[in-house]
Design an enzyme around this catalytic site. Structure first.
Site, PDB file in Angstrom:
ATOM      1  CG  HIS A 160      -2.796  -0.793  -6.679  1.00 23.13           C
ATOM      2  ND1 HIS A 160      -3.398  -0.157  -5.622  1.00 23.13           N
ATOM      3  CD2 HIS A 160      -2.830  -2.107  -6.380  1.00 23.13           C
ATOM      4  CE1 HIS A 160      -3.780  -1.044  -4.720  1.00 23.13           C
ATOM      5  NE2 HIS A 160      -3.443  -2.243  -5.163  1.00 23.13           N
ATOM      6  NE  ARG A 196      -4.245  -1.352  -0.129  1.00 25.06           N
ATOM      7  CZ  ARG A 196      -4.308  -2.413  -0.955  1.00 25.06           C
ATOM      8  NH1 ARG A 196      -3.290  -2.722  -1.731  1.00 25.06           N
ATOM      9  NH2 ARG A 196      -5.410  -3.154  -1.009  1.00 25.06           N
ATOM     10  CG  ASP A 256       1.793  -2.403  -8.149  1.00 26.97           C
ATOM     11  OD1 ASP A 256       1.549  -2.126  -9.342  1.00 26.97           O
ATOM     12  OD2 ASP A 256       0.985  -3.004  -7.426  1.00 26.97           O
ATOM     13  CD  GLU A 315      -2.662   3.221  -5.470  1.00 25.37           C
ATOM     14  OE1 GLU A 315      -3.705   2.596  -5.726  1.00 25.37           O
ATOM     15  OE2 GLU A 315      -1.599   2.670  -5.207  1.00 25.37           O
TER      16      GLU A 315
HETATM   17  N1  LIG Z   1      -0.269  -4.341  -5.211  1.00 29.01           N
HETATM   18  C1  LIG Z   1      -1.227  -5.224  -5.222  1.00 29.01           C
HETATM   19  O1  LIG Z   1      -1.868  -5.433  -6.242  1.00 29.01           O
HETATM   20  C2  LIG Z   1      -1.551  -5.986  -3.982  1.00 29.01           C
HETATM   21  C3  LIG Z   1      -1.320  -5.450  -2.747  1.00 29.01           C
HETATM   22  N2  LIG Z   1      -1.588  -6.177  -1.615  1.00 29.01           N
HETATM   23  C4  LIG Z   1      -1.293  -5.557  -0.314  1.00 29.01           C
HETATM   24  O2  LIG Z   1      -0.321  -6.365   0.331  1.00 29.01           O
HETATM   25  C5  LIG Z   1      -0.706  -6.586   1.660  1.00 29.01           C
HETATM   26  C6  LIG Z   1      -0.214  -7.949   2.087  1.00 29.01           C
HETATM   27  O3  LIG Z   1      -0.955  -8.950   1.420  1.00 29.01           O
HETATM   28  P1  LIG Z   1      -1.075 -10.421   2.025  1.00 29.01           P
HETATM   29  O4  LIG Z   1       0.249 -11.034   2.157  1.00 29.01           O
HETATM   30  O5  LIG Z   1      -2.095 -11.117   1.220  1.00 29.01           O
HETATM   31  O6  LIG Z   1      -1.634 -10.107   3.469  1.00 29.01           O
HETATM   32  P2  LIG Z   1      -1.470 -10.991   4.775  1.00 29.01           P
HETATM   33  O7  LIG Z   1      -2.402 -10.428   5.779  1.00 29.01           O
HETATM   34  O8  LIG Z   1      -1.566 -12.428   4.433  1.00 29.01           O
HETATM   35  O9  LIG Z   1       0.038 -10.722   5.245  1.00 29.01           O
HETATM   36  C7  LIG Z   1       0.473  -9.514   5.773  1.00 29.01           C
HETATM   37  C8  LIG Z   1       1.596  -9.800   6.734  1.00 29.01           C
HETATM   38  O10 LIG Z   1       2.136  -8.569   7.179  1.00 29.01           O
HETATM   39  C9  LIG Z   1       2.498  -8.734   8.541  1.00 29.01           C
HETATM   40  N3  LIG Z   1       2.641  -7.459   9.222  1.00 29.01           N
HETATM   41  C10 LIG Z   1       1.679  -6.666   9.747  1.00 29.01           C
HETATM   42  N4  LIG Z   1       2.226  -5.589  10.319  1.00 29.01           N
HETATM   43  C11 LIG Z   1       3.561  -5.686  10.153  1.00 29.01           C
HETATM   44  C12 LIG Z   1       4.666  -4.881  10.530  1.00 29.01           C
HETATM   45  N5  LIG Z   1       4.508  -3.738  11.203  1.00 29.01           N
HETATM   46  N6  LIG Z   1       5.918  -5.291  10.180  1.00 29.01           N
HETATM   47  C13 LIG Z   1       6.100  -6.435   9.490  1.00 29.01           C
HETATM   48  N7  LIG Z   1       5.083  -7.273   9.142  1.00 29.01           N
HETATM   49  C14 LIG Z   1       3.837  -6.886   9.461  1.00 29.01           C
HETATM   50  C15 LIG Z   1       1.369  -9.581   9.102  1.00 29.01           C
HETATM   51  O11 LIG Z   1       1.753 -10.212  10.328  1.00 29.01           O
HETATM   52  C16 LIG Z   1       1.121 -10.554   7.978  1.00 29.01           C
HETATM   53  O12 LIG Z   1       1.861 -11.749   8.133  1.00 29.01           O
HETATM   54  C17 LIG Z   1      -2.245  -6.466   1.660  1.00 29.01           C
HETATM   55  O13 LIG Z   1      -2.706  -6.031   2.918  1.00 29.01           O
HETATM   56  C18 LIG Z   1      -2.508  -5.459   0.591  1.00 29.01           C
HETATM   57  O14 LIG Z   1      -2.568  -4.180   1.149  1.00 29.01           O
HETATM   58  C19 LIG Z   1      -2.033  -7.459  -1.682  1.00 29.01           C
HETATM   59  C20 LIG Z   1      -2.279  -8.043  -2.887  1.00 29.01           C
HETATM   60  C21 LIG Z   1      -2.128  -7.326  -4.141  1.00 29.01           C
HETATM   61  O1  LIG Z   2      -5.821  -7.361  -3.217  1.00 23.67           O
HETATM   62  C1  LIG Z   2      -5.364  -6.232  -2.947  1.00 23.67           C
HETATM   63  O2  LIG Z   2      -5.169  -5.828  -1.790  1.00 23.67           O
HETATM   64  C2  LIG Z   2      -5.033  -5.314  -4.051  1.00 23.67           C
HETATM   65  O3  LIG Z   2      -4.290  -4.383  -3.892  1.00 23.67           O
HETATM   66  C3  LIG Z   2      -5.683  -5.565  -5.360  1.00 23.67           C
HETATM   67  O4  LIG Z   2      -4.845  -6.182  -6.268  1.00 23.67           O
HETATM   68  C4  LIG Z   2      -6.199  -4.261  -5.892  1.00 23.67           C
HETATM   69  O5  LIG Z   2      -6.997  -4.471  -7.005  1.00 23.67           O
HETATM   70  P1  LIG Z   2      -8.324  -3.572  -7.244  1.00 23.67           P
HETATM   71  O6  LIG Z   2      -9.184  -3.818  -6.092  1.00 23.67           O
HETATM   72  O7  LIG Z   2      -7.952  -2.166  -7.234  1.00 23.67           O
HETATM   73  O8  LIG Z   2      -8.886  -4.073  -8.510  1.00 23.67           O
END
Ligand SMILES: NC(=O)C1=CN([C@@H]2O[C@H](COP(=O)(O)OP(=O)(O)OC[C@H]3O[C@@H](n4cnc5c(N)ncnc54)[C@H](O)[C@@H]3O)[C@@H](O)[C@H]2O)C=CC1
Ligand SMILES: O=C(O)C(=O)[C@H](O)COP(=O)(O)O
Length: 372
Positions: A254, A208, A232, A237
């Site tokens: 993103h 994020r 990314d 945004e």
């Molecule tokens: N750019 C994109 O398209 C995408 C972005 N994301 C973002 O990536 C984030 C992570 O995704 P996931 O791995 O699926 O989530 P998740 O919830 O499975 O993993 C997040 C990890 O971050 C850790 N965490 C929380 N606070 C922390 C800190 N202060 N220091 C270090 N670690 C910490 C948590 O303990 C957890 O293990 C999502 O919350 C989302 O915002 C996710 C998917 C796609």
């Molecule tokens: O899963 C997340 O968290 C993400 O950042 C998504 O990849 C974002 O995709 P959109 O919701 O903007 O289509």
């Protein structure tokens, strides 16, 4: 039952048609009046779900986001109304891991180094961090994990401190946006933290925007710092800081999680959650809808050196440099940022691609990456 779903959810019409009246909306026009008769609301990260949107929806009994991140949803407000909330954690973890892998090979080309010689620091070892660590393990690339919440919770993997992560050649961020508390991530990379990065060290933010202070990065670049920033996600945004763009090594809109599998898995996960809530037996699955990938075959030459072959195959499927080029050429403000995301071409995951590894050295690594 009235089911409202955001127009960027692939196959939502197909998945939800039998469960009620499925009505599509755009995040640009949705308001409280539009969804006042909703029983179910299904969104992606572009729709802000809060009291302002939901105060007229008195029948609402299910809210779901087909994304991993949940920072666009006022979860406390939903809880105060007793509305169950579901998210799709893990749906796009592989997509982001593949995005990072592509980044590593493109940065290696740009900076004339070998991925094999580098250590990757992963901050956040949840779904994405874990998927990435598996890809790196498959290739024998060194990595370190930093995740204090998991470490404090007794996760059995080896974790390192933030100080140790800061010594890694590449640092990649995979934490949720947490605004306060012990594990706050907002502004985790503030000016002081960013200033510790050495010239040539790579920092990737695909979680994020608010985790990394964009203005501070810009100031440091103007002051002459030359760490390699790959973004990314951006603060604020879609109205991102365009001044930062020319200083980035690679920039995208993103879309790290935007494979067709990653997005569609999010839809499927909410379908399964809703079926469970309604006590209905699910009768549809993702494979009913996913298109056959093209190209469906890649052949590897047995004479090709291992790292050259891996680089080529990864970049054949997804080359972040193409997205970077197009994004930098096109984006001129919030509307365009939105447009690029909305019209992002379908990207496939390795698992959709058949590879003929023939006698390629260590073909096991190819299949461990997920290729068919
Ligand atoms: N750019 C994109 O398209 C995408 C972005 N994301 C973002 O990536 C984030 C992570 O995704 P996931 O791995 O699926 O989530 P998740 O919830 O499975 O993993 C997040 C990890 O971050 C850790 N965490 C929380 N606070 C922390 C800190 N202060 N220091 C270090 N670690 C910490 C948590 O303990 C957890 O293990 C999502 O919350 C989302 O915002 C996710 C998917 C796609
Ligand atoms: O899963 C997340 O968290 C993400 O950042 C998504 O990849 C974002 O995709 P959109 O919701 O903007 O289509």
């Amino acid at each position: 039952m009235k089911i409202y779903y955001e127009d960027s959810m692939p196959y939502a019409a197909e998945f939800f048609a039998d469960l009620g009246e499925a009505v599509v909306f755009s995040h640009k026009t949705i308001d409280a009046e539009t969804i006042k008769d909703a029983d179910v609301l299904l969104v992606r990260s572009t729709t802000k779900v809060n009291q302002e949107l939901l105060h007229l929806a008195t029948n609402l009994k299910f809210v779901g986001t087909a994304t991993a991140g949940t920072d666009h949803v006022d979860i406390k407000y939903l809880a105060s109304r007793g509305i169950p909330f579901f998210s799709a954690g893990g749906c796009n973890a592989v997509a982001v891991a593949e995005y990072v892998l592509s980044t590593l090979f493109v940065m290696a080309d740009k900076l004339d180094w070998q991925v094999a010689d580098k250590t990757i620091g992963i901050i956040g070892a949840g779904h994405v961090g874990t998927a990435l660590s598996k890809h790196l393990s498959a290739l024998g690339i060194n990595y370190k994990l930093c995740d204090p919440p998991l470490q404090d919770n007794g996760d059995s993997r080896t974790f390192v401190s933030m100080q140790e992560i800061m010594q890694c050649d590449v640092i990649t961020l995979h934490v949720p946006w947490v605004k306060d508390g012990v594990y706050k991530t907002e502004n985790m990379f503030d000016k002081a933290q960013l200033a510790q990065l050495s010239d040539g060290q790579v920092l990737i933010n695909a979680c994020r925007g608010e985790v990394l202070n964009n203005q501070a990065a810009l100031e440091l670049f103007k002051e002459g710092h030359r760490f390699q920033l790959v973004l990314d996600v951006w603060e604020n945004e879609p109205d991102i800081n365009l001044e930062l763009m020319p200083f980035t090594a690679l920039a995208t809109a993103h879309i790290a999680g935007h494979t067709i599998e990653g997005k569609a898995r999010g839809t499927e996960m909410l379908y399964l959650d809703l079926c469970q809530q309604l006590n209905i037996q699910p009768n549809k699955e993702l494979t009913d809808y996913l298109p056959i990938a093209a190209p469906s075959d890649i052949a590897l030459e047995s004479t090709e050196p291992f790292w050259q072959g891996i680089r080529n195959i990864v970049l054949d499927v997804y080359n972040i440099a193409d997205d970077d080029r197009q994004f930098k050429a096109q984006v001129d403000g919030g509307e365009q940022f939105r447009y690029i995301r909305k019209h992002y071409p379908i990207r496939r995951e390795f698992s959709a691609i058949k590879v003929n590894a023939g006698n390629f050295v260590n073909s096991k690594a190819i299949y461990d990456l997920g290729f068919l």
